[in-house]
Scaffold this motif. Structure first.
Motif, PDB file in Angstrom:
ATOM      1  N   LYS A 420      14.836 -30.149 -48.170  1.00 46.96           N
ATOM      2  CA  LYS A 420      13.635 -29.934 -48.867  1.00 46.96           C
ATOM      3  C   LYS A 420      12.365 -30.713 -48.460  1.00 46.96           C
ATOM      4  N   ILE A 421      11.419 -29.521 -48.511  1.00 47.94           N
ATOM      5  CA  ILE A 421      10.214 -29.592 -48.079  1.00 47.94           C
ATOM      6  C   ILE A 421       8.837 -29.154 -48.740  1.00 47.94           C
ATOM      7  N   ASN A 422       8.054 -29.216 -49.484  1.00 41.69           N
ATOM      8  CA  ASN A 422       6.757 -29.186 -50.034  1.00 41.69           C
ATOM      9  C   ASN A 422       7.471 -29.215 -51.331  1.00 41.69           C
ATOM     10  N   GLY A 423       7.946 -29.977 -51.569  1.00 42.17           N
ATOM     11  CA  GLY A 423       8.657 -29.882 -52.988  1.00 42.17           C
ATOM     12  C   GLY A 423       9.931 -28.980 -53.286  1.00 42.17           C
ATOM     13  N   SER A 424      10.229 -27.834 -52.075  1.00 42.58           N
ATOM     14  CA  SER A 424      11.026 -26.668 -52.837  1.00 42.58           C
ATOM     15  C   SER A 424      12.906 -26.935 -51.927  1.00 42.58           C
ATOM     16  N   GLN A 425      13.858 -26.588 -52.167  1.00 46.88           N
ATOM     17  CA  GLN A 425      14.178 -26.620 -51.588  1.00 46.88           C
ATOM     18  C   GLN A 425      15.243 -25.476 -50.110  1.00 46.88           C
ATOM     19  N   TYR A 426      15.632 -25.352 -49.309  1.00 44.90           N
ATOM     20  CA  TYR A 426      15.869 -24.504 -48.569  1.00 44.90           C
ATOM     21  C   TYR A 426      17.013 -24.571 -47.478  1.00 44.90           C
ATOM     22  N   ARG A 427      17.299 -22.945 -47.761  1.00 53.63           N
ATOM     23  CA  ARG A 427      18.460 -23.226 -45.854  1.00 53.63           C
ATOM     24  C   ARG A 427      17.955 -22.558 -44.723  1.00 53.63           C
ATOM     25  N   ILE A 428      18.452 -22.892 -43.529  1.00 49.89           N
ATOM     26  CA  ILE A 428      17.796 -23.311 -42.274  1.00 49.89           C
ATOM     27  C   ILE A 428      18.325 -22.912 -41.677  1.00 49.89           C
ATOM     28  N   TYR A 429      19.045 -21.141 -41.131  1.00 51.80           N
ATOM     29  CA  TYR A 429      19.900 -21.147 -40.148  1.00 51.80           C
ATOM     30  C   TYR A 429      19.573 -21.004 -38.763  1.00 51.80           C
ATOM     31  N   LEU A 430      19.960 -22.292 -38.068  1.00 49.71           N
ATOM     32  CA  LEU A 430      19.272 -21.762 -36.496  1.00 49.71           C
ATOM     33  C   LEU A 430      20.304 -21.886 -35.543  1.00 49.71           C
ATOM     34  N   ASN A 431      20.606 -20.982 -34.899  1.00 51.79           N
ATOM     35  CA  ASN A 431      21.214 -20.092 -34.248  1.00 51.79           C
ATOM     36  C   ASN A 431      22.208 -21.508 -32.971  1.00 51.79           C
ATOM     37  N   ALA A 432      23.039 -21.294 -33.517  1.00 52.37           N
ATOM     38  CA  ALA A 432      24.417 -22.214 -32.567  1.00 52.37           C
ATOM     39  C   ALA A 432      23.916 -22.505 -30.876  1.00 52.37           C
ATOM     40  N   ALA A 433      23.702 -21.225 -30.338  1.00 51.12           N
ATOM     41  CA  ALA A 433      23.845 -21.431 -28.999  1.00 51.12           C
ATOM     42  C   ALA A 433      22.285 -21.797 -28.242  1.00 51.12           C
ATOM     43  N   ASP A 434      21.482 -21.429 -28.591  1.00 53.05           N
ATOM     44  CA  ASP A 434      19.969 -21.891 -28.533  1.00 53.05           C
ATOM     45  C   ASP A 434      18.905 -23.030 -29.725  1.00 53.05           C
ATOM     46  N   GLY A 435      19.089 -22.931 -30.799  1.00 54.24           N
ATOM     47  CA  GLY A 435      18.787 -23.472 -31.813  1.00 54.24           C
ATOM     48  C   GLY A 435      17.604 -22.621 -32.626  1.00 54.24           C
ATOM     49  N   ASN A 436      17.067 -21.324 -31.805  1.00 51.29           N
ATOM     50  CA  ASN A 436      16.137 -20.762 -32.377  1.00 51.29           C
ATOM     51  C   ASN A 436      16.328 -20.671 -34.360  1.00 51.29           C
ATOM     52  N   GLU A 437      15.467 -20.705 -35.158  1.00 52.50           N
ATOM     53  CA  GLU A 437      15.624 -19.553 -36.311  1.00 52.50           C
ATOM     54  C   GLU A 437      15.772 -18.604 -36.329  1.00 52.50           C
ATOM     55  N   GLU A 438      16.737 -18.078 -36.964  1.00 52.71           N
ATOM     56  CA  GLU A 438      17.280 -16.750 -37.556  1.00 52.71           C
ATOM     57  C   GLU A 438      17.253 -16.594 -38.667  1.00 52.71           C
ATOM     58  N   ALA A 439      17.813 -17.438 -39.757  1.00 53.98           N
ATOM     59  CA  ALA A 439      16.684 -17.398 -41.450  1.00 53.98           C
ATOM     60  C   ALA A 439      16.643 -18.158 -41.404  1.00 53.98           C
ATOM     61  N   VAL A 440      15.576 -17.812 -43.030  1.00 57.50           N
ATOM     62  CA  VAL A 440      14.744 -19.784 -43.565  1.00 57.50           C
ATOM     63  C   VAL A 440      15.312 -19.037 -44.995  1.00 57.50           C
ATOM     64  N   GLU A 441      15.975 -19.501 -45.955  1.00 57.02           N
ATOM     65  CA  GLU A 441      15.542 -18.757 -47.363  1.00 57.02           C
ATOM     66  C   GLU A 441      15.345 -20.062 -48.488  1.00 57.02           C
ATOM     67  N   GLU A 442      14.708 -19.810 -49.835  1.00 56.31           N
ATOM     68  CA  GLU A 442      14.819 -20.363 -50.965  1.00 56.31           C
ATOM     69  C   GLU A 442      15.857 -20.822 -51.514  1.00 56.31           C
ATOM     70  N   ILE A 443      15.765 -21.775 -51.975  1.00 54.87           N
ATOM     71  CA  ILE A 443      17.668 -22.310 -52.811  1.00 54.87           C
ATOM     72  C   ILE A 443      16.870 -22.729 -54.650  1.00 54.87           C
TER      73      ILE A 443
END
Length: 452
Positions: A420-443
């Motif tokens: 959770k952040i800013n009062g909403s719930q999210y899924r954040i997908y970080l690249n397992a090789a370099d940590g780059n954000e590949e996708a963010v979605e609100e759930i």
């Protein structure tokens, strides 16, 4: 008596006649006003289209004119190309071209828009423009110049001959003298020219947008209607006395499929299922029964849906989202391999919350993406290092490994963080090789899936 009647009727008739004339005049004025307004809108959209395509040609030239290492200028140029193609697409949609073959040009502009956008938003310090992409820009510069020239020729004829777009709309609607219309001929010329251009290598991220996933890509032997009947009865589990009607759809095309309608004994509503012709794989399932008031919780619905999948031969599926709509639960399940969730292999289920039974099933993604074994690498980045990449204000609720397809149509291993952040719930997908954000979605917070 006659004089008295005439004295009453004559003024009344005259008044009605004058009223009718005034009403007719006003109606005609309003009609003309609407026509003038529509014509002005068409003219403005057309001249703006010609202007923006000319600007597009110029912006592509500017992007090519600078040094290949000028990442900042390249990014700015590509953003402008994306903006101008978006403007041109919007203007095409405002013109009466629905009955005119102009699809090649529309798709061409769409591909330029997607190509320029996806290139502009990436990190040029890590992924600068490749030689192939520079080659694309050169081809697009040449092609856009030709299209701009053709549109300007039409524009000059429209202005010099005082041509009206309302005549185009009328000609297209009635098919009268359509072949002789200057504007129609001009747009046909543009579309014919675009259709003759050789296909460019737009890269996987753009190509995936236009990739028509055909059931023919699945492989497997074609099945017969009798095979489908047996599969439908087995899946529905309604007994040997079940009535089954099988219909073939799109015979001879890349979208060929079978629809089986199962009518069980003592069942008020039929069950319909769609199967692929290649291999006879189940694409969708729909029980048309009426769903009553909710008696089952979402948590129970998820458990019962998981059991349903297991019984039907889809073992190892995990619920990743669950949302309630009135008396129905909409659930998404994905497969897993060695503890990694495989998001491309997803299926959605619709559960009746009166009994918890599955009443709907959509598995087209699973059917087309399923693989017996994927080559999944070990994460190069530790969980602790990946966690450091998160926003410090992000409150982590769970984490797991996930195999996803990113916006460049590349499948890769990620760390999935739910929180959770800013009062909403999210899924954040970080690249397992370099940590780059590949996708963010609100759930949604109503989720009954395994959001730990």
């Amino acid at each position: 008596m006659y004089k008295r009647l005439s004295a009453i009727m004559f003024p009344l008739t005259a008044l009605l006649l004058i009223g009718a004339l005034v009403w007719g005049y006003q109606e005609n004025q309003e009609k003309n006003s609407i026509l003038i307004k529509a014509e002005n809108q068409y003219q403005r959209a057309f001249h703006d289209l010609s202007y923006h395509v000319e600007r597009l040609h110029g912006e592509l030239g500017n992007t090519l004119a600078v040094n290949s290492a000028s990442n900042g200028v390249h990014r700015k140029g590509l953003v402008n190309v994306w903006r101008l193609t978006s403007e041109a697409q919007n203007e095409i949609n405002q013109l009466p071209l629905t009955l005119l073959p102009f699809s090649q040009t529309e798709e061409f502009l769409s591909k330029i828009s997607n190509f320029s956008y996806k290139a502009a938003v990436r990190d040029f310090t890590k992924k600068p423009l490749t030689e192939a992409e520079m080659g694309n820009l050169k081809a697009l510069y040449k092609n856009s110049g030709e299209i701009s020239k053709d549109l300007q020729e039409v524009q000059n004829k429209v202005i010099s001959n005082k041509l009206r777009w309302m005549d185009v709309e009328s000609a297209l609607a009635t098919e009268e003298k359509a072949e002789d219309n200057t504007i129609i001929d001009g747009f046909k010329t543009v579309d014919k020219r675009v259709a003759a251009y050789p296909e460019l290598d737009w890269g996987p991220s753009v190509a995936s947008i236009y990739d028509k996933r055909s059931v023919k890509k699945l492989g497997g032997k074609p099945v017969t209607a009798a095979d489908i009947k047996a599969k439908a009865v087995k899946f529905a589990d309604t007994g040997a006395n079940t009535k089954v009607d099988v219909r073939e759809n799109g015979k001879g095309t890349e979208w060929a499929s079978y629809t089986a309608t199962v009518t069980p004994p003592n069942h008020k509503a039929p069950i319909s299922m769609d199967f692929t012709v290649e291999g006879g794989l189940l694409i969708s399932y729909n029980d048309n029964r009426e769903v009553g008031p909710a008696q089952v919780s979402m948590k129970q619905a998820v458990a019962k849906a998981g059991e349903f999948l297991k019984q039907k031969g889809y073992a190892g599926m995990t619920a990743v989202s669950a949302d309630r709509y009135d008396n129905l639960g909409n659930l998404t399940f994905v497969s897993s391999q060695d503890g990694v969730l495989i998001y491309p292999e997803k299926m959605t289920l619709r559960v009746g919350l009166d009994t918890g039974e599955t009443v709907g099933f959509q598995a087209s993604d699973y059917v087309r993406e399923h693989q017996e074994k994927r080559e999944i690498p070990k994460p190069e980045l530790s969980l602790a290092k990946a966690r450091e990449k998160l926003n410090p204000e992000f409150k982590e609720l769970y984490n797991r490994m996930a195999w996803i397809e990113n916006e460049d149509a590349v499948e890769l291993l990620t760390y999935e963080f739910g929180g959770k952040i800013n009062g909403s719930q999210y899924r954040i997908y970080l690249n397992a090789a370099d940590g780059n954000e590949e996708a963010v979605e609100e759930i949604r917070t109503s989720s009954g899936a395994q959001d730990k």
